[in-house]
Design a protein around this motif. Structure first.
Motif, PDB file in Angstrom:
ATOM      1  N   LYS A  40       0.899  -1.350  -0.140  1.00 28.85           N
ATOM      2  CA  LYS A  40      -0.447  -0.242   0.363  1.00 28.85           C
ATOM      3  C   LYS A  40       1.302   1.641   0.266  1.00 28.85           C
ATOM      4  O   LYS A  40       2.060   1.230   1.217  1.00 28.85           O
ATOM      5  CB  LYS A  40      -0.875   0.159   0.965  1.00 28.85           C
ATOM      6  CG  LYS A  40      -1.609  -0.905   1.553  1.00 28.85           C
ATOM      7  CD  LYS A  40      -2.422  -0.599   0.241  1.00 28.85           C
ATOM      8  CE  LYS A  40      -3.947  -2.384   0.859  1.00 28.85           C
ATOM      9  NZ  LYS A  40      -4.779  -3.243  -0.014  1.00 28.85           N
ATOM     10  N   SER A  41       0.728   2.138  -0.630  1.00 30.05           N
ATOM     11  CA  SER A  41       1.724   3.863  -1.025  1.00 30.05           C
ATOM     12  C   SER A  41       0.947   4.562  -0.526  1.00 30.05           C
ATOM     13  O   SER A  41      -0.615   4.934  -0.340  1.00 30.05           O
ATOM     14  CB  SER A  41       1.521   3.570  -2.130  1.00 30.05           C
ATOM     15  OG  SER A  41       2.281   2.687  -2.879  1.00 30.05           O
ATOM     16  N   THR A  73       5.767   3.762   1.798  1.00 33.04           N
ATOM     17  CA  THR A  73       5.208   2.470   1.422  1.00 33.04           C
ATOM     18  C   THR A  73       5.460   1.516   2.644  1.00 33.04           C
ATOM     19  O   THR A  73       6.529   1.643   2.696  1.00 33.04           O
ATOM     20  CB  THR A  73       6.378   2.236   0.476  1.00 33.04           C
ATOM     21  OG1 THR A  73       6.420   2.688  -0.606  1.00 33.04           O
ATOM     22  CG2 THR A  73       5.747   0.781  -0.260  1.00 33.04           C
ATOM     23  N   VAL A  74       3.690   0.600   2.506  1.00 38.92           N
ATOM     24  CA  VAL A  74       3.817  -0.021   3.412  1.00 38.92           C
ATOM     25  C   VAL A  74       3.844  -1.789   3.012  1.00 38.92           C
ATOM     26  O   VAL A  74       3.057  -1.542   1.996  1.00 38.92           O
ATOM     27  CB  VAL A  74       2.732   0.206   4.265  1.00 38.92           C
ATOM     28  CG1 VAL A  74       2.777  -0.749   6.192  1.00 38.92           C
ATOM     29  CG2 VAL A  74       2.819   1.814   5.157  1.00 38.92           C
ATOM     30  N   LEU A 113      -2.239   0.890   8.209  1.00 34.27           N
ATOM     31  CA  LEU A 113      -1.887  -0.214   8.951  1.00 34.27           C
ATOM     32  C   LEU A 113      -4.291  -0.435   9.167  1.00 34.27           C
ATOM     33  O   LEU A 113      -4.057  -1.894   9.143  1.00 34.27           O
ATOM     34  CB  LEU A 113      -2.090   0.322  10.501  1.00 34.27           C
ATOM     35  CG  LEU A 113      -0.257   0.391  10.377  1.00 34.27           C
ATOM     36  CD1 LEU A 113       0.240   1.169  11.520  1.00 34.27           C
ATOM     37  CD2 LEU A 113       0.772  -1.018   9.884  1.00 34.27           C
ATOM     38  N   VAL A 114      -4.653   0.245   8.863  1.00 32.53           N
ATOM     39  CA  VAL A 114      -6.274   0.156   8.936  1.00 32.53           C
ATOM     40  C   VAL A 114      -6.335  -0.362   7.467  1.00 32.53           C
ATOM     41  O   VAL A 114      -6.963  -1.849   7.566  1.00 32.53           O
ATOM     42  CB  VAL A 114      -7.521   1.388   8.988  1.00 32.53           C
ATOM     43  CG1 VAL A 114      -8.517   1.301   8.477  1.00 32.53           C
ATOM     44  CG2 VAL A 114      -7.577   1.577  10.538  1.00 32.53           C
ATOM     45  N   ARG A 115      -6.102   0.011   6.474  1.00 34.17           N
ATOM     46  CA  ARG A 115      -6.028  -0.853   5.072  1.00 34.17           C
ATOM     47  C   ARG A 115      -5.412  -1.792   4.768  1.00 34.17           C
ATOM     48  O   ARG A 115      -6.133  -2.830   3.692  1.00 34.17           O
ATOM     49  CB  ARG A 115      -5.618   0.327   4.251  1.00 34.17           C
ATOM     50  CG  ARG A 115      -6.326   1.902   3.763  1.00 34.17           C
ATOM     51  CD  ARG A 115      -5.814   2.668   2.592  1.00 34.17           C
ATOM     52  NE  ARG A 115      -5.336   1.870   1.011  1.00 34.17           N
ATOM     53  CZ  ARG A 115      -4.913   2.472   0.634  1.00 34.17           C
ATOM     54  NH1 ARG A 115      -3.668   3.411   0.720  1.00 34.17           N
ATOM     55  NH2 ARG A 115      -5.039   2.001  -0.703  1.00 34.17           N
ATOM     56  N   GLY A 116      -4.705  -1.844   5.421  1.00 31.57           N
ATOM     57  CA  GLY A 116      -3.603  -3.491   5.079  1.00 31.57           C
ATOM     58  C   GLY A 116      -4.419  -4.320   6.420  1.00 31.57           C
ATOM     59  O   GLY A 116      -4.081  -5.474   5.999  1.00 31.57           O
ATOM     60  N   GLU A 120      -7.564  -2.474  13.425  1.00 27.54           N
ATOM     61  CA  GLU A 120      -9.471  -2.794  13.030  1.00 27.54           C
ATOM     62  C   GLU A 120      -9.441  -0.755  12.432  1.00 27.54           C
ATOM     63  O   GLU A 120      -8.982  -0.496  13.652  1.00 27.54           O
ATOM     64  CB  GLU A 120     -10.536  -3.086  15.180  1.00 27.54           C
ATOM     65  CG  GLU A 120      -9.817  -4.537  14.111  1.00 27.54           C
ATOM     66  CD  GLU A 120     -10.564  -4.963  12.966  1.00 27.54           C
ATOM     67  OE1 GLU A 120     -11.994  -4.655  12.516  1.00 27.54           O
ATOM     68  OE2 GLU A 120      -9.781  -6.409  12.886  1.00 27.54           O
ATOM     69  N   GLY A 121      -9.981  -1.196  11.809  1.00 27.80           N
ATOM     70  CA  GLY A 121     -11.033   0.435  12.326  1.00 27.80           C
ATOM     71  C   GLY A 121     -11.393   1.450  12.622  1.00 27.80           C
ATOM     72  O   GLY A 121     -11.707   2.001  13.076  1.00 27.80           O
TER      73      GLY A 121
END
Length: 107
Positions: free
Chosen positions: A18-19, A24-25, A99-102, A106-107
């Protein structure tokens, strides 16, 4: 924290990416009971003092979010040059969203 080259290579090879303009993660699901993080700060960021400051800022942001981590993830955060001039609140917000997207938080 991730420190072995084999761990970094595993994330590079099989992880999802994810960018964001600041970093970048890369995420890799594992069967471990903990979530581990690796930080990559290249020479494009600046000298050693600047790179160390960026790593300290990222570690502090992760420390604050640590209670909400889901177990079983390896995460590699690759810093981009824009992170050097970013304030703390922007950094923490962007890191949390990534980190939520990955799926690590938890959201």
């Amino acid at each position: 924290m991730l420190s072995r080259p084999q761990d970094f290579a595993a994330i590079q090879g099989a992880g999802t990416t994810k960018s964001h303009p600041l970093f970048t993660v890369r995420f890799l699901r594992t069967d471990l009971e903990t979530t581990r993080f690796g930080l990559s700060t290249g020479r494009r960021l600046g000298g050693a003092v600047v790179r160390n400051r960026v790593r300290r800022r990222l570690r502090e942001a992760l420390r604050v979010m640590a209670p909400s981590f889901q177990p079983g993830w390896d995460v590699l955060i690759i810093a981009r040059p824009a992170i050097v001039e970013t304030d703390h609140d922007t950094l923490v917000g962007a890191l949390h969203r990534m980190l939520v997207r990955g799926g690590v938080v938890e959201g």
